[in-house]
Design a protein around this motif. Structure first.
Motif, short mmCIF file in Angstrom:
data_model
loop_
_atom_site.label_atom_id
_atom_site.label_comp_id
_atom_site.label_asym_id
_atom_site.label_seq_id
_atom_site.Cartn_x
_atom_site.Cartn_y
_atom_site.Cartn_z
N ARG A 170 1.95 2.35 2.87
CA ARG A 170 1.34 2.97 4.04
C ARG A 170 2.33 3.01 5.20
O ARG A 170 3.06 2.05 5.42
N LYS B 196 0.81 -1.22 0.00
CA LYS B 196 0.00 0.00 0.00
C LYS B 196 0.84 1.27 0.00
O LYS B 196 0.34 2.34 -0.30
N SER C 244 -10.76 4.17 -1.84
CA SER C 244 -10.94 2.76 -1.53
C SER C 244 -11.65 2.05 -2.69
O SER C 244 -12.55 2.62 -3.31
N ASN D 260 -6.34 -0.20 -1.39
CA ASN D 260 -5.91 0.91 -2.26
C ASN D 260 -4.52 1.34 -1.85
O ASN D 260 -4.09 1.07 -0.73
N SER E 255 -8.21 -1.23 3.61
CA SER E 255 -8.79 -1.09 2.27
C SER E 255 -7.68 -1.33 1.24
O SER E 255 -6.52 -0.95 1.45
N HIS F 295 -7.38 12.22 2.48
CA HIS F 295 -7.53 10.78 2.37
C HIS F 295 -8.62 10.48 1.36
O HIS F 295 -9.38 11.36 1.00
MG MG Z 1 -8.22 2.81 3.98
#
Ligand code: MG
Ligand code: TXA
Length: 331
Positions: free
Chosen positions: A50, A48, A149, A143, A141, A228
């Motif tokens: 992230r 991701k 998402s 994405n 999610s 976001h």
């Molecule tokens: Mg998310």
């Protein structure tokens, strides 16, 4: 849109081997890994892009697994599970000591959810049958970090195609926005992310509407970062009264807008890409992310969203739109 027996078997083998599997839920598609395997969970963050201190939701096959992951579960949390699971509600609870930091972002709490999608539930049951009855799938999610998402399997392929060995296709998600998150680890339950399960629904169990605390900028809930759920195209919220003037001004400048509105175009022949969304919050949430994604593909210069009623039933949709506007056009 039902995965075959072989698809499920492959999914379980991949999870057991510490690999990633994308799965449908009723809210949005998730990017799943064995929640008890920190190396597998690390692959989620890598795929991701992230930050690793953002906690993940652990998806379970049923209530029976909760006590394996959480401790000091208050009565009110059990009542919420009874009422809303399987379904789009995530509970934040004190975690058991063994739960990996990779899942909780180093916090002393864990997010748990029994999803309402039949494919997610079937996968969770089959995974628990081989990995242990309390096994869970950690899944954010599916994405890339900060982006919209996915609500179909094709969206997941678009976001993460090469980094996921298997995407289970369960058709379009019925809810379309992420689960409501309620923190039950404090003395009073507090909503950290509004969703399909609204304060009004929660009131039926709690006896009062819970406080909503979406602390902007705090990394505790990654969806609470101000920017976001964002498209690549810049985005503006415009009130209904100003919409026509705004669009005409854009046209004079040669700009083509993608318009998301619950009303028909006020005049014919506008050079803009007009998308009609349902005028009720549930229908709007269902279509929102696919519409934003379509706008990104349509090559418009600006996404213009007609502002929505300022009432609590629209709170979850308004929350996603606010963050999308804040993050739009940045990638
Ligand atoms: Mg998310
Ligand atoms: O509907 C959903 O919740 C979807 C589907 C796949 O289940 N999942 C999802 O995951 O939206 P994600 O990671 O994109 O968002 C989960 C949110 C994050 O904002 C995260 O910070 C928050 O849940 N969260 C998870 N564990 C938490 C914890 N222990 N304390 C506070 N927030 C937590």
């Amino acid at each position: 849109m039902t995965p075959s027996d072989a698809d499920y078997q492959r999914a379980v083998e991949l999870l057991r081997a510490g690999e990633l599997v994308a799965l449908p839920t009723e809210t949005v598609y998730g990017l799943g890994a064995d929640a008890a395997n920190p190396a597998a969970v690390a692959k989620i963050f890598a795929a991701k892009g992230r930050p690793a201190d953002h906690p993940l939701i652990v998806h379970l096959a049923g209530h029976d697994a909760v006590a394996h992951w959480a401790e000091q579960v208050p009565d009110v949390a059990w009542e919420l599970m009874e009422t809303f699971w399987p379904g789009p509600l995530t509970l934040i609870l004190k975690k058991q000591a063994w739960v990996p930091d990779a899942v909780t972002g180093g916090q002393d709490t864990v997010g748990l959810r029994v999803p309402g999608h039949p494919v997610a539930l079937e996968l969770l049951r089959r995974f628990a049958a081989v990995a242990g009855e309390h096994a869970g799938i950690a899944a954010p999610s599916a994405n890339r970090f900060g982006r919209i998402s996915p609500t179909t399997a094709a969206h997941v392929a678009e976001e993460l195609g090469n980094s996921v060995p298997l995407i289970l296709d369960g058709g379009p998600c019925s809810v379309g926005i992420e689960s409501t998150i309620i923190d039950c680890s404090r003395s009073e339950p507090v909503v950290l992310r509004p969703g399909h399960i609204s304060p009004l629904h929660l009131e039926a169990v709690l006896g009062h509407q819970p406080a909503i605390e979406t602390a902007h900028g705090a990394p505790r809930v990654s969806g609470s970062l101000a920017a976001h759920y964002a498209p690549q195209t810049p985005m503006r919220l415009v009130t209904g009264e100003r919409l026509l003037d705004f669009l005409n001004a854009q046209r004079h400048r040669g700009g083509r807008c993608g318009v998301l509105s619950t009303n028909q175009p006020p005049q014919a022949g506008m050079p803009h890409d007009w998308r009609l969304l349902p005028a009720d919050p549930v229908g709007y949430a269902h279509d929102l992310y696919a519409a934003l994604r379509a706008m990104d593909h349509a090559g418009v210069d600006l996404i213009v969203v007609e502002a929505l009623p300022d009432s609590s039933e629209w709170a979850a949709v308004a929350d996603r739109l606010r963050r999308a506007v804040a993050g739009a056009g940045q990638s």
